[in-house]
Design a protein around this motif. Sequence first.
Motif, short mmCIF file in Angstrom:
data_model
loop_
_atom_site.label_atom_id
_atom_site.label_comp_id
_atom_site.label_asym_id
_atom_site.label_seq_id
_atom_site.Cartn_x
_atom_site.Cartn_y
_atom_site.Cartn_z
N ASP A 4 15.84 -10.38 -4.78
CA ASP A 4 14.87 -10.48 -3.56
C ASP A 4 13.37 -10.30 -4.20
O ASP A 4 12.39 -10.62 -3.73
CB ASP A 4 15.13 -9.17 -2.72
N THR A 5 13.22 -10.30 -5.57
CA THR A 5 11.99 -9.71 -5.98
C THR A 5 11.25 -11.33 -6.34
O THR A 5 11.67 -12.17 -6.96
CB THR A 5 11.93 -9.10 -7.29
N ARG A 6 10.07 -11.29 -5.55
CA ARG A 6 9.56 -12.72 -5.66
C ARG A 6 7.90 -12.66 -6.21
O ARG A 6 7.50 -13.68 -6.66
CB ARG A 6 9.28 -13.29 -4.35
N ILE A 7 7.61 -11.33 -6.33
CA ILE A 7 6.16 -11.11 -7.00
C ILE A 7 6.37 -9.95 -7.82
O ILE A 7 6.79 -8.79 -7.30
CB ILE A 7 5.19 -10.87 -5.93
N VAL A 8 5.84 -9.86 -9.37
CA VAL A 8 5.42 -8.70 -9.71
C VAL A 8 3.92 -8.73 -10.07
O VAL A 8 3.36 -9.39 -10.65
CB VAL A 8 6.15 -8.86 -11.20
N SER A 9 3.47 -7.58 -9.67
CA SER A 9 1.95 -7.35 -9.79
C SER A 9 1.90 -6.23 -10.53
O SER A 9 2.53 -5.73 -10.98
CB SER A 9 1.53 -7.10 -8.28
N HIS A 55 5.84 -3.47 -8.62
CA HIS A 55 4.40 -3.52 -9.06
C HIS A 55 4.55 -2.44 -10.23
O HIS A 55 5.07 -1.28 -10.18
CB HIS A 55 3.58 -2.64 -8.12
N LEU A 56 3.78 -2.72 -11.36
CA LEU A 56 3.65 -2.26 -12.61
C LEU A 56 2.37 -1.48 -12.80
O LEU A 56 1.31 -2.20 -12.48
CB LEU A 56 3.92 -3.16 -13.82
N GLY A 57 2.29 -0.28 -12.95
CA GLY A 57 1.05 0.47 -12.94
C GLY A 57 0.76 1.13 -11.74
O GLY A 57 -0.18 0.99 -10.94
N LEU A 58 1.65 2.20 -11.32
CA LEU A 58 1.45 2.64 -9.90
C LEU A 58 0.53 3.88 -9.96
O LEU A 58 0.86 5.12 -10.38
CB LEU A 58 2.82 3.25 -9.60
N GLY A 59 -0.86 3.37 -9.63
CA GLY A 59 -1.53 4.51 -9.60
C GLY A 59 -2.59 4.41 -8.25
O GLY A 59 -2.43 3.83 -7.39
N ALA A 60 -3.75 5.35 -8.40
CA ALA A 60 -4.27 5.47 -7.21
C ALA A 60 -4.94 4.23 -6.65
O ALA A 60 -5.05 3.76 -5.37
CB ALA A 60 -5.48 6.55 -7.32
N PHE A 61 -5.35 3.40 -7.48
CA PHE A 61 -6.04 2.15 -7.05
C PHE A 61 -5.07 1.23 -6.37
O PHE A 61 -5.19 0.57 -5.39
CB PHE A 61 -6.73 1.22 -8.28
N HIS A 62 -4.11 1.00 -6.98
CA HIS A 62 -2.90 0.33 -6.22
C HIS A 62 -2.54 0.67 -4.91
O HIS A 62 -2.36 0.04 -3.92
CB HIS A 62 -1.66 0.21 -7.19
N LYS A 63 -2.39 2.03 -4.83
CA LYS A 63 -2.04 2.61 -3.41
C LYS A 63 -3.18 2.41 -2.30
O LYS A 63 -2.93 2.21 -1.38
CB LYS A 63 -1.74 4.31 -3.59
N ALA A 64 -4.45 2.33 -3.04
CA ALA A 64 -5.33 2.22 -2.03
C ALA A 64 -5.90 0.63 -1.85
O ALA A 64 -6.41 0.39 -0.66
CB ALA A 64 -6.65 2.85 -2.81
N HIS A 65 -5.50 -0.35 -2.60
CA HIS A 65 -5.84 -1.53 -2.59
C HIS A 65 -4.37 -2.50 -1.97
O HIS A 65 -4.21 -2.61 -0.93
CB HIS A 65 -6.54 -2.05 -3.62
N GLN A 66 -3.80 -2.65 -3.08
CA GLN A 66 -2.73 -3.98 -2.82
C GLN A 66 -1.45 -3.29 -1.73
O GLN A 66 -1.20 -3.88 -1.02
CB GLN A 66 -1.92 -4.40 -4.10
N ALA A 67 -1.24 -2.25 -2.05
CA ALA A 67 -0.27 -1.23 -1.36
C ALA A 67 -0.54 -1.05 0.28
O ALA A 67 0.31 -1.29 1.19
CB ALA A 67 0.42 -0.03 -1.87
N ALA A 68 -1.83 -0.95 0.42
CA ALA A 68 -2.58 -0.79 1.79
C ALA A 68 -2.53 -1.88 2.27
O ALA A 68 -2.22 -2.04 3.59
CB ALA A 68 -3.76 -0.19 1.49
#
Length: 484
Positions: free
Chosen positions: A117-122, A29-42
């Motif tokens: 192993d990397t199949r998605i870059v978000s 994942h490129l752009g590791l901020g609060a929104f990514h942690k609260a949304h896609q990563a969660a």
Amino acid sequence: MTRLVNRNQVPLALRPRYDPSCHRVGIVHLGLGAFHKAHQAALTDAALAKNGGDWRILGISLRSPRAAEQLHPQNGLYTLIEKDAEGTRARVVGAIADAICAAGDPGPALAAMEARDTRIVSLTVTEKAYGLNRETRGCDPHHPAVAADLVRPEAPQGVLGLLCAALDRRRIAGRPPFTVLCCDNLPENGTLLRGAVIDFARRTNAALAEWITAQVSFPSTMVDRITPAATAETRETAARLTGCEDLGAVETESFFQWVIEDDFPQGRPDWDAVGAIFTDNVAPFETMKLRMLNGCHSMLAYAGFHAGAACVRDVMADPALARLVDRHLTAAAATLPEVPGIDLHAYASALVRRFENPSIAHETFQIAMDGSEKMPQRIFAAVTQARARHVDVRPFVFATAAWARHISGATHDCPPYELRDPRASSLRALAYGRSASQIVEALRHAEFVPQDLGDDSAFWDDVIALLDDMLHQPMRDVIAREAA
């Protein structure tokens, strides 16, 4: 207090419901901020807990090392805090395996994207970071990162350069490409990013451009979860609930929405099992969100900030501003086509409840950032549809005037503030110390304003009248009259 480094440090009820070490990284994942942690990563964490899979995330920050400094010592663990009228809940998320910073040295980031192993870059890098040209639907060669990477594509620092360099490595190695998953607030975000990546590649490597055109998937998405910037209070709440010091904690609302075009040739996590919606047409959903939630956010941010409302919840506590929010949502909804399965009136009511959430301190000044990147799709795009449907454009006039007042730098009724926008220098040059008519005349012919809107003299005449009031009178008085 001990730093969070292991899931076994926290109460059983808060731990990831799986052993993170048993799952390999499948997403970069490129752009590791609060929104990514609260949304896609969660949501990835929830999908791993439900159905497993090798879908953990390597997070990459492109500029600041702060995110990596927060998460790397914690083995990627962080506390997700959800707040709403029912109270506060938390859990520790284990979906992120590690975090690195690509600034100055793209090598580790490229190696991660090249990995078998990397199949998605978000991506969640904000609209301004891509270097897109919306008119040509390609890249913007004048964007600083794009310009630098076109000169040195072998040592990329920007988004398009990194994606192209990593995809080229996979092409040369004979590996299938990863899926590129844009999760930023852009209309047709997958399509726009695809065009920009191919255009960038075409300028540096024709064979790569052909391969990307034929092989690489760029599904579009719509993402929604209000996530304010983390504060000291966020970290204090995490420490109280987990018993650990957590420098990567984030807070958010309980609501989330993720609509995704189902086009993942190399597979994907079971996001649909935990609430994501998969569809073959994301466009109606993203237009709804951009015009209603995001457009209203921009309006209330500019009006609210200059009226002394520090947070969205403060805007909603002001009766006059709350009426303008209702007015804007009604007008925005009237410009929209039918959205499958969505009652727009109910959606607007739900947005009002979310904006009112007293537990979420979403700052209006934060939302007011990068207006020149946000206004075209949030506000300007709605005007043409409003004209065609005979919808009153006054709410969009007001939003535009409030933004113009913000870029004017006028401080007759507020403390000095910094204009945070990728075009800040040019906006200051055209707006600081200028009259309402001078500002509007420059804005309506700006590159980011659609030509049909620029030609709409009646719209801009109304903007001038409102902006003139905003430049010489207290914003609260202008708002009160507008709401009446």
